[in-house]
Design a protein around this motif. Structure first.
Motif, PDB file in Angstrom:
ATOM      1  N   ASP A 166      14.536  11.690   4.208  1.00  0.00           N
ATOM      2  CA  ASP A 166      15.816  12.292   3.611  1.00  0.00           C
ATOM      3  C   ASP A 166      16.745  11.702   2.498  1.00  0.00           C
ATOM      4  O   ASP A 166      17.284  12.191   1.940  1.00  0.00           O
ATOM      5  N   ASP A 167      16.588  10.392   2.751  1.00  0.00           N
ATOM      6  CA  ASP A 167      17.443   9.287   1.663  1.00  0.00           C
ATOM      7  C   ASP A 167      16.766   8.961   0.621  1.00  0.00           C
ATOM      8  O   ASP A 167      17.446   8.279  -0.213  1.00  0.00           O
ATOM      9  N   GLY A 168      15.424   9.065   0.379  1.00  0.00           N
ATOM     10  CA  GLY A 168      14.607   8.734  -0.641  1.00  0.00           C
ATOM     11  C   GLY A 168      14.318   7.044  -0.860  1.00  0.00           C
ATOM     12  O   GLY A 168      14.119   6.477  -1.821  1.00  0.00           O
ATOM     13  N   GLN A 169      14.437   6.559   0.417  1.00  0.00           N
ATOM     14  CA  GLN A 169      14.371   5.184   0.403  1.00  0.00           C
ATOM     15  C   GLN A 169      12.977   4.647   1.242  1.00  0.00           C
ATOM     16  O   GLN A 169      12.302   5.427   1.879  1.00  0.00           O
ATOM     17  N   VAL A 170      12.471   3.405   1.053  1.00  0.00           N
ATOM     18  CA  VAL A 170      11.656   2.960   1.730  1.00  0.00           C
ATOM     19  C   VAL A 170      11.797   2.866   3.434  1.00  0.00           C
ATOM     20  O   VAL A 170      12.816   2.708   3.802  1.00  0.00           O
ATOM     21  N   TRP A 171      10.849   3.232   4.091  1.00  0.00           N
ATOM     22  CA  TRP A 171      10.981   3.581   5.603  1.00  0.00           C
ATOM     23  C   TRP A 171      11.535   2.285   6.245  1.00  0.00           C
ATOM     24  O   TRP A 171      11.080   1.257   5.919  1.00  0.00           O
ATOM     25  N   PRO A 172      12.284   2.357   7.062  1.00  0.00           N
ATOM     26  CA  PRO A 172      13.067   1.572   7.752  1.00  0.00           C
ATOM     27  C   PRO A 172      12.081   0.299   8.399  1.00  0.00           C
ATOM     28  O   PRO A 172      11.111   0.761   8.985  1.00  0.00           O
ATOM     29  N   GLY A 173      12.016  -0.912   8.156  1.00  0.00           N
ATOM     30  CA  GLY A 173      11.367  -1.918   8.753  1.00  0.00           C
ATOM     31  C   GLY A 173      10.161  -2.355   8.146  1.00  0.00           C
ATOM     32  O   GLY A 173       9.673  -3.162   8.008  1.00  0.00           O
ATOM     33  N   VAL A 174       9.702  -1.372   6.959  1.00  0.00           N
ATOM     34  CA  VAL A 174       8.428  -1.751   6.386  1.00  0.00           C
ATOM     35  C   VAL A 174       8.529  -2.883   5.427  1.00  0.00           C
ATOM     36  O   VAL A 174       7.541  -3.871   5.546  1.00  0.00           O
ATOM     37  N   VAL A 175       9.620  -3.353   4.729  1.00  0.00           N
ATOM     38  CA  VAL A 175       9.729  -4.348   3.913  1.00  0.00           C
ATOM     39  C   VAL A 175      10.910  -5.147   4.222  1.00  0.00           C
ATOM     40  O   VAL A 175      11.122  -6.099   3.412  1.00  0.00           O
ATOM     41  N   ASP A 176      11.458  -4.895   5.275  1.00  0.00           N
ATOM     42  CA  ASP A 176      12.917  -5.551   5.631  1.00  0.00           C
ATOM     43  C   ASP A 176      12.720  -7.241   5.762  1.00  0.00           C
ATOM     44  O   ASP A 176      13.542  -7.932   5.690  1.00  0.00           O
ATOM     45  N   ASP A 177      11.473  -7.523   6.312  1.00  0.00           N
ATOM     46  CA  ASP A 177      11.286  -8.916   6.525  1.00  0.00           C
ATOM     47  C   ASP A 177      10.617  -9.707   5.382  1.00  0.00           C
ATOM     48  O   ASP A 177       9.962 -10.863   5.684  1.00  0.00           O
TER      49      ASP A 177
ATOM     50  N   GLY B  31       0.782  -1.228   0.030  1.00  0.00           N
ATOM     51  CA  GLY B  31       0.041   0.094   0.027  1.00  0.00           C
ATOM     52  C   GLY B  31       0.856   1.197   0.049  1.00  0.00           C
ATOM     53  O   GLY B  31       1.915   1.408   0.609  1.00  0.00           O
ATOM     54  N   PHE B  32       0.439   2.254  -0.686  1.00  0.00           N
ATOM     55  CA  PHE B  32       1.215   3.641  -0.654  1.00  0.00           C
ATOM     56  C   PHE B  32       0.005   4.694  -0.481  1.00  0.00           C
ATOM     57  O   PHE B  32      -0.667   4.959  -1.132  1.00  0.00           O
ATOM     58  N   ASP B  33       0.380   5.330   0.599  1.00  0.00           N
ATOM     59  CA  ASP B  33      -0.247   6.507   0.893  1.00  0.00           C
ATOM     60  C   ASP B  33       0.899   7.832   0.653  1.00  0.00           C
ATOM     61  O   ASP B  33       1.748   7.902   1.332  1.00  0.00           O
ATOM     62  N   HIS B  34       0.464   8.547  -0.316  1.00  0.00           N
ATOM     63  CA  HIS B  34       1.075   9.587  -0.864  1.00  0.00           C
ATOM     64  C   HIS B  34       1.500  10.693   0.114  1.00  0.00           C
ATOM     65  O   HIS B  34       2.517  11.516  -0.047  1.00  0.00           O
ATOM     66  N   GLU B  35       0.628  11.017   1.161  1.00  0.00           N
ATOM     67  CA  GLU B  35       0.781  12.016   2.256  1.00  0.00           C
ATOM     68  C   GLU B  35       1.353  11.438   3.429  1.00  0.00           C
ATOM     69  O   GLU B  35       1.800  12.181   4.359  1.00  0.00           O
ATOM     70  N   SER B  36       1.880  10.138   3.415  1.00  0.00           N
ATOM     71  CA  SER B  36       2.389   9.555   4.599  1.00  0.00           C
ATOM     72  C   SER B  36       3.758  10.107   4.732  1.00  0.00           C
ATOM     73  O   SER B  36       4.555  10.329   3.949  1.00  0.00           O
ATOM     74  N   GLU B  37       4.044  10.377   5.992  1.00  0.00           N
ATOM     75  CA  GLU B  37       5.515  10.515   6.225  1.00  0.00           C
ATOM     76  C   GLU B  37       6.302   9.762   6.088  1.00  0.00           C
ATOM     77  O   GLU B  37       7.799   9.837   5.772  1.00  0.00           O
ATOM     78  N   MET B  38       5.743   8.354   5.922  1.00  0.00           N
ATOM     79  CA  MET B  38       6.801   7.208   5.457  1.00  0.00           C
ATOM     80  C   MET B  38       7.012   6.935   4.064  1.00  0.00           C
ATOM     81  O   MET B  38       7.642   5.934   3.768  1.00  0.00           O
ATOM     82  N   SER B  39       6.581   7.924   3.419  1.00  0.00           N
ATOM     83  CA  SER B  39       6.685   7.902   2.028  1.00  0.00           C
ATOM     84  C   SER B  39       8.010   7.947   1.442  1.00  0.00           C
ATOM     85  O   SER B  39       8.882   8.779   2.061  1.00  0.00           O
ATOM     86  N   PRO B  40       8.530   7.276   0.672  1.00  0.00           N
ATOM     87  CA  PRO B  40      10.112   7.611  -0.023  1.00  0.00           C
ATOM     88  C   PRO B  40      10.254   8.784  -0.487  1.00  0.00           C
ATOM     89  O   PRO B  40      11.447   9.458  -0.516  1.00  0.00           O
ATOM     90  N   TYR B  41       9.307   9.450  -0.820  1.00  0.00           N
ATOM     91  CA  TYR B  41       9.400  10.849  -1.526  1.00  0.00           C
ATOM     92  C   TYR B  41       9.382  11.844  -0.203  1.00  0.00           C
ATOM     93  O   TYR B  41      10.130  12.913  -0.584  1.00  0.00           O
ATOM     94  N   GLY B  42       9.262  11.398   0.854  1.00  0.00           N
ATOM     95  CA  GLY B  42       9.326  12.368   1.857  1.00  0.00           C
ATOM     96  C   GLY B  42      10.668  12.244   2.764  1.00  0.00           C
ATOM     97  O   GLY B  42      11.034  12.828   3.698  1.00  0.00           O
TER      98      GLY B  42
END
Length: 206
Positions: A89-100, A76-87
């Motif tokens: 600092d490093d342009g990466q997926v938020w830590p822990g979301v897909v690591d497992d 799922g992708f919420d474009h307004e989420s603080e956890m968006s890769p677009y928001g």
């Protein structure tokens, strides 16, 4: 705080989820009068032995549910989420979301259709999965959600029709989306998996 963890506890088993997603796609296509504006679709031939249920609200939020021999992956992708890769600092997926995410389901996550070509990462703020033979939905075990945000990953609104599958909720969604009455009995009929009759098609607007 409502997150992907709460969603995982409310999702049905994969077989029931697949039936429900197909029903949502049928309702959307039948109630709507323009294929360009439906937000739920189901592609039974997404890839080799893979089916895809897709939602795109046209405002920047979307999800995909890929059914594969290895299991099911929900992105799922919420474009307004603080956890968006677009928001971030490093342009990466938020830590822990897909690591497992298990290796067997990783190709579903890395599908180019859900990857930002510029950043080179998956467009994802919420992720769940269930490997074939597993008895529960899984999520990242070490997600450090942003503090002070009650809806950090968007899972509550992205997956609302998957976690609350009642005919009343589905009816309310389509009435709001298409701004016209939608008969509850017809919605209930389709969600229950009953054969679609001409009367049901007429009631839904076709």
């Amino acid at each position: 705080m409502s997150t992907v963890h709460e969603a995982a506890a409310l999702l049905p088993d994969p077989a029931e989820l697949r039936v429900h997603l197909r029903a949502l796609a049928f309702l959307d296509a039948t109630i709507g009068d323009d294929p360009e504006f439906v937000d739920h679709t189901f592609d039974a031939n997404w890839g080799p032995d893979t089916e895809a249920a897709l939602m795109d609200n046209g405002s920047g939020d979307d999800f995909s549910v890929l059914f594969t021999p290895a299991g099911v992956l929900i992105r799922g992708f919420d474009h307004e989420s603080e956890m968006s890769p677009y928001g971030t600092d490093d342009g990466q997926v938020w830590p822990g979301v897909v690591d497992d995410v298990p290796a067997a389901l990783r190709p579903s996550l890395d599908d180019p259709a859900f990857t930002d070509a510029y950043l080179g990462v998956a467009r994802v703020t919420a992720c769940l999965w269930r490997e074939t033979g597993d008895t529960a939905w899984r999520t990242g075990s070490a997600i450090d959600f942003p503090a002070g945000n009650t809806h950090p990953d968007g899972a509550d609104h992205l997956f609302r029709l998957l976690t609350d599958r009642s005919p009343e909720t589905v009816q309310a969604h389509f009435e709001d989306y298409y701004e016209r009455p939608v008969p509850l009995d017809a919605v209930r009929h389709v969600l229950a998996g009953h054969p679609v009759t001409p009367a049901i098609m007429t009631a839904l607007g076709r």
